[in-house]
Design a protein around this motif. Structure first.
Motif, mmCIF file in Angstrom:
data_model
loop_
_atom_site.group_PDB
_atom_site.id
_atom_site.type_symbol
_atom_site.label_atom_id
_atom_site.label_comp_id
_atom_site.label_asym_id
_atom_site.label_seq_id
_atom_site.Cartn_x
_atom_site.Cartn_y
_atom_site.Cartn_z
ATOM 1 N N GLN A 18 18.797 79.694 45.535
ATOM 2 C CA GLN A 18 19.733 79.218 44.518
ATOM 3 C C GLN A 18 19.704 80.062 43.254
ATOM 4 O O GLN A 18 20.334 79.712 42.263
ATOM 5 N N ALA A 41 17.381 65.089 36.828
ATOM 6 C CA ALA A 41 18.713 65.682 36.961
ATOM 7 C C ALA A 41 19.328 66.048 35.617
ATOM 8 O O ALA A 41 20.289 66.818 35.563
ATOM 9 N N TRP A 71 19.174 75.773 38.542
ATOM 10 C CA TRP A 71 20.379 75.361 37.812
ATOM 11 C C TRP A 71 20.107 75.225 36.325
ATOM 12 O O TRP A 71 20.965 75.540 35.491
ATOM 13 N N GLY A 80 22.372 70.481 40.925
ATOM 14 C CA GLY A 80 23.017 70.640 42.220
ATOM 15 C C GLY A 80 22.761 69.441 43.114
ATOM 16 O O GLY A 80 22.033 68.506 42.754
ATOM 17 N N ARG A 81 23.357 69.465 44.295
ATOM 18 C CA ARG A 81 23.157 68.395 45.256
ATOM 19 C C ARG A 81 21.731 68.438 45.799
ATOM 20 O O ARG A 81 21.081 69.498 45.777
ATOM 21 N N PRO A 82 21.205 67.292 46.284
ATOM 22 C CA PRO A 82 19.819 67.236 46.755
ATOM 23 C C PRO A 82 19.397 68.372 47.694
ATOM 24 O O PRO A 82 18.311 68.932 47.522
ATOM 25 N N THR A 84 20.287 71.435 47.767
ATOM 26 C CA THR A 84 20.067 72.672 47.023
ATOM 27 C C THR A 84 18.791 72.595 46.181
ATOM 28 O O THR A 84 18.111 73.603 45.999
ATOM 29 N N ALA A 114 14.865 62.556 39.630
ATOM 30 C CA ALA A 114 15.324 63.401 40.737
ATOM 31 C C ALA A 114 14.206 64.300 41.242
ATOM 32 O O ALA A 114 14.127 64.604 42.442
ATOM 33 N N ARG A 151 17.315 54.406 47.796
ATOM 34 C CA ARG A 151 16.630 55.636 48.230
ATOM 35 C C ARG A 151 15.260 55.304 48.827
ATOM 36 O O ARG A 151 14.325 56.093 48.741
#
Length: 218
Positions: A18, A41, A71, A80-82, A84, A114, A151
């Motif tokens: 990434q 996050a 990021w 980013g999404r989980p 990534t 996160a 989760r």
């Protein structure tokens, strides 16, 4: 001279699929092992729970690494999404624990929010020896009572043993909400506060993390 006074601090840039990430390493002269923690996050590298965790654990003789996801290094405001996040976390932790300059074992993985989710999802792949989860987000705010949005499956992937530190008024999941989903090999500690702990929570966080430091396998 105390162990804290002899801590070596280092920032390492690590390649990932990434883009580059960063590892902020605090290593005492004689280390019991390594605790690698990820941020939430929203970034939050300076959140109170991560700050206290680093202070207490380094003081107890652990090397502590705060991992900065690519990021955030790139200056983006949204995570980013989980998948990534996992794809960046695994090579960074692997690089820290292998090769020349590797950090000492055992390996404790964790983080806040996160970052705690990432640590759970990747613990088996990294062969982590223990987990430390801060403000684990069981659900999004306002989605309590929605079992389809929980989760809990990620929490079940936490390494054995694991410790959780959760705010009593956390809108992402109170200790009471979390309790039914905490694995048998994990321990849940309550600290007064919400998802982001206020300055007044410092003494309680120090107490909780000092207790955990005394139980970590090292």
């Amino acid at each position: 001279m105390s162990a804290v006074a002899r801590v070596v601090e280092q920032v390492r840039e690590l390649p990932t699929p990434q883009g580059p990430g960063r590892a902020h390493v605090c290593r005492p002269a004689r280390s019991r092992g390594t605790v690698v923690l990820g941020h939430g996050a929203g970034g939050g590298m300076r959140s109170l729970d991560l700050t206290v965790a680093r202070e207490v654990l380094v003081g107890a003789g652990w090397t502590v690494v705060l991992v900065e996801q690519p990021w955030l290094v790139a200056g983006r405001r949204v995570a980013g999404r989980p998948p990534t996040l996992d794809a960046a976390w695994v090579p960074m932790v692997s690089a820290l624990m292998s090769g020349r300059g590797r950090l000492p074992s055992p390996l404790v993985v964790g983080g806040r929010s996160a970052g705690a989710r990432v640590a759970c999802r990747t613990a088996a792949e990294l062969r982590a020896d223990a987990g430390l989860l801060l403000s684990f987000p069981l659900h999004l705010p306002g989605q309590a009572g929605r079992p389809d949005r929980l989760r809990d499956a990620e929490l079940a992937l936490a390494p054995d043993p694991t410790w959780l530190v959760q705010g009593t008024r956390d809108p992402f999941g109170t200790p009471e909400e979390l309790a039914p989903y905490v694995p048998d090999w994990a321990e849940l500690l309550e600290v007064e506060g919400a998802h982001s702990f206020p300055k007044g929570a410092r003494p309680a966080l120090v107490e909780a993390l000092t207790r955990i430091a005394g139980m970590l396998p090292g």
